[in-house]
Motif scaffolding. Sequence first.
Motif, short mmCIF file in Angstrom:
data_model
loop_
_atom_site.label_atom_id
_atom_site.label_comp_id
_atom_site.label_asym_id
_atom_site.label_seq_id
_atom_site.Cartn_x
_atom_site.Cartn_y
_atom_site.Cartn_z
N GLY A 108 0.81 -1.21 0.00
CA GLY A 108 0.00 0.00 0.00
C GLY A 108 0.85 1.26 0.00
N ALA A 109 1.92 1.27 0.80
CA ALA A 109 2.81 2.43 0.84
C ALA A 109 3.49 2.65 -0.51
CB ALA A 109 3.86 2.25 1.95
N VAL A 110 3.88 1.56 -1.18
CA VAL A 110 4.52 1.68 -2.49
C VAL A 110 3.55 2.27 -3.52
CG1 VAL A 110 5.52 0.39 -4.42
CG2 VAL A 110 6.20 -0.14 -2.08
N PHE A 111 2.34 1.74 -3.59
CA PHE A 111 1.41 2.20 -4.61
C PHE A 111 0.92 3.62 -4.34
CE2 PHE A 111 0.86 -2.36 -5.70
CZ PHE A 111 1.15 -2.24 -7.05
N GLN A 112 0.75 3.99 -3.08
CA GLN A 112 0.37 5.37 -2.79
C GLN A 112 1.49 6.32 -3.18
OE1 GLN A 112 -1.03 5.65 1.27
NE2 GLN A 112 -2.63 4.11 0.94
N GLY A 113 2.74 5.87 -3.03
CA GLY A 113 3.86 6.70 -3.45
C GLY A 113 3.97 6.79 -4.96
N VAL A 114 3.79 5.67 -5.67
CA VAL A 114 3.91 5.67 -7.13
C VAL A 114 2.84 6.54 -7.77
CG1 VAL A 114 3.70 4.23 -9.19
CG2 VAL A 114 5.06 3.44 -7.26
N PHE A 115 1.60 6.38 -7.32
CA PHE A 115 0.48 7.11 -7.94
C PHE A 115 0.25 8.48 -7.30
CE2 PHE A 115 -0.57 2.61 -8.82
CZ PHE A 115 -0.55 2.68 -10.20
N ARG A 116 1.05 8.80 -6.26
CA ARG A 116 0.91 10.09 -5.58
C ARG A 116 -0.54 10.34 -5.20
NH1 ARG A 116 4.21 11.12 -9.91
NH2 ARG A 116 2.67 12.35 -11.03
N ASN A 117 -1.17 9.31 -4.68
CA ASN A 117 -2.59 9.37 -4.34
C ASN A 117 -2.79 8.65 -3.01
OD1 ASN A 117 -5.37 9.19 -4.12
ND2 ASN A 117 -5.69 8.66 -6.26
N PRO A 118 -3.22 9.37 -1.97
CA PRO A 118 -3.39 8.72 -0.66
C PRO A 118 -4.54 7.74 -0.61
CG PRO A 118 -4.18 10.98 -0.58
CD PRO A 118 -3.50 10.80 -1.91
N LEU A 119 -5.40 7.72 -1.65
CA LEU A 119 -6.51 6.78 -1.69
C LEU A 119 -6.18 5.55 -2.54
CD1 LEU A 119 -9.54 9.23 -2.05
CD2 LEU A 119 -8.54 8.26 0.02
N ALA A 120 -4.94 5.46 -3.03
CA ALA A 120 -4.54 4.29 -3.80
C ALA A 120 -4.38 3.09 -2.87
CB ALA A 120 -3.23 4.56 -4.55
N GLU A 121 -4.59 1.89 -3.42
CA GLU A 121 -4.44 0.67 -2.62
C GLU A 121 -3.87 -0.44 -3.50
OE1 GLU A 121 -6.71 -2.20 -2.49
OE2 GLU A 121 -7.71 -1.60 -4.33
N PRO A 122 -3.40 -1.54 -2.91
CA PRO A 122 -2.56 -2.49 -3.64
C PRO A 122 -3.24 -3.21 -4.81
CG PRO A 122 -2.30 -2.79 -1.29
CD PRO A 122 -3.44 -1.85 -1.48
N PHE B 148 -8.74 -3.30 2.24
CA PHE B 148 -8.54 -2.06 2.99
C PHE B 148 -7.27 -2.00 3.83
CE2 PHE B 148 -13.18 -1.70 2.32
CZ PHE B 148 -13.20 -0.42 1.76
N VAL B 149 -6.60 -3.11 4.08
CA VAL B 149 -5.39 -3.04 4.90
C VAL B 149 -4.31 -2.23 4.20
CG1 VAL B 149 -3.56 -4.38 6.01
CG2 VAL B 149 -5.91 -5.22 6.04
N GLY B 150 -4.13 -2.47 2.90
CA GLY B 150 -3.13 -1.73 2.15
C GLY B 150 -3.46 -0.25 2.02
N LEU B 151 -4.72 0.11 2.16
CA LEU B 151 -5.12 1.51 2.14
C LEU B 151 -4.88 2.17 3.49
CD1 LEU B 151 -6.64 3.98 0.87
CD2 LEU B 151 -8.74 2.94 1.76
N ALA B 152 -5.28 1.50 4.57
CA ALA B 152 -5.28 2.11 5.89
C ALA B 152 -3.89 2.12 6.54
CB ALA B 152 -6.27 1.39 6.79
N ALA B 153 -3.14 1.02 6.41
CA ALA B 153 -1.87 0.90 7.14
C ALA B 153 -0.88 2.02 6.81
CB ALA B 153 -1.25 -0.47 6.87
N PRO B 154 -0.68 2.40 5.53
CA PRO B 154 0.26 3.50 5.27
C PRO B 154 -0.19 4.83 5.88
CG PRO B 154 -0.11 2.21 3.28
CD PRO B 154 -1.12 1.75 4.28
N HIS B 155 -1.50 5.07 5.94
CA HIS B 155 -1.98 6.31 6.54
C HIS B 155 -1.68 6.34 8.03
CE1 HIS B 155 -4.10 8.33 3.26
NE2 HIS B 155 -4.37 7.13 2.81
N ILE B 156 -1.94 5.24 8.71
CA ILE B 156 -1.65 5.17 10.15
C ILE B 156 -0.15 5.35 10.38
CG2 ILE B 156 -1.77 3.71 12.19
CD1 ILE B 156 -4.22 2.36 10.91
N ALA B 157 0.66 4.69 9.55
CA ALA B 157 2.11 4.81 9.69
C ALA B 157 2.58 6.23 9.39
CB ALA B 157 2.80 3.81 8.76
N ARG B 158 1.96 6.88 8.41
CA ARG B 158 2.35 8.24 8.04
C ARG B 158 2.08 9.22 9.18
NH1 ARG B 158 -0.26 8.15 3.60
NH2 ARG B 158 1.37 7.20 2.33
N TRP B 159 1.00 8.99 9.91
CA TRP B 159 0.72 9.83 11.08
C TRP B 159 1.81 9.68 12.14
CZ3 TRP B 159 -4.95 7.73 11.26
CH2 TRP B 159 -5.70 8.34 10.25
N MET B 160 2.45 8.53 12.21
CA MET B 160 3.44 8.27 13.26
C MET B 160 4.86 8.68 12.86
SD MET B 160 2.24 4.64 14.93
CE MET B 160 2.43 3.71 13.40
#
Length: 317
Positions: free
Chosen positions: A59-73, A245-257
């Motif tokens: 999830g973190a990789v795909f959100q970075g590649v597509f520059r979209n926080p709503l992207a998922e694996p 949804f795990v690949g969507l949610a986990a990078p957001h939670i990690a980004r907050w930390m």
Amino acid sequence: MLTVALLLAACAGHEWSSPQALYRALAGDDSLRSRLLLQWRLPRVFAAALVGALLGLSGAVFQGVFRNPLAEPYLLGASGGAALGATVALLVPLGVPQSYALPVLAFAGAWGATALVLGVSRVAGALDAAGMLLAGVAIAAMLGALRSFLMLALSDETVSLQVVMSWVLGGIQTPSWPGLGLLAALCVACLLATSRIAHGLDLLGLGTRAAQGFGLDVARFTPIAVVVGSLVVAAAVAYGGLVAFVGLAAPHIARWMVGPLHRALLPASALTGAIVVTVADAIARSALPPAEIPLGLVTAVAGGPFFIVLLARRLRS
């Protein structure tokens, strides 16, 4: 938190176990309960954590590649290809045990779907993120239709169809200890591979022109990053089915930390995904005994509201 989640999940099940029972099992107790804990529940718990780590990482990789926080694996059809391979393994007699055929064919299907997306994008001359995204959506739809056709054509009894649906809805495949070792090795390899592209993902987040100004070959880097992300998805789906949804949610939670820089974000996303799936799998195994809820349903129920909140925040900004 991961240690607590693992301990909770090891105790949870149709019949709850105490930490003392776990200790006796690890100490070599030969009772039936200890053997079940050691040969079934503990590998399942560790497999759930590793699958969650892979989902968070992808999830973190795909959100970075597509520059979209709503992207998922599952954007690029990798999940559809894996589901198609698993359907073949479950419904077609191949002469090998399903425990071997299912992860191998699911992995091959995910990689084949990714290669098909890259090939279509290359032929169309659209190897940018948007072009690959559109190709992935189209191919995922076709693979889903083909999977449904195979389920209708090859399922000669209700049980077979139920097995396929159970896998499609998400569920950790309980591995043997050698199989768990292979999954752990895949997880470490994926973490190392993604760490190699972390700096490129940081540059890509600045925008295409800025990334090129810093020396990043965006046209070359984007397909490489997509292939690496799809490798991680393939490993996760091969052992865990389609977990939403795990690949969507986990990078957001990690980004907050830990913030947005991928050198820290990637392992933090893997750790967060491991915690989420470990707890969700414990709920799936213990909420309605003796039945087991599909893991994907548990994560979807929890992840749906999370996605709505993210979408609302993004529309307001």
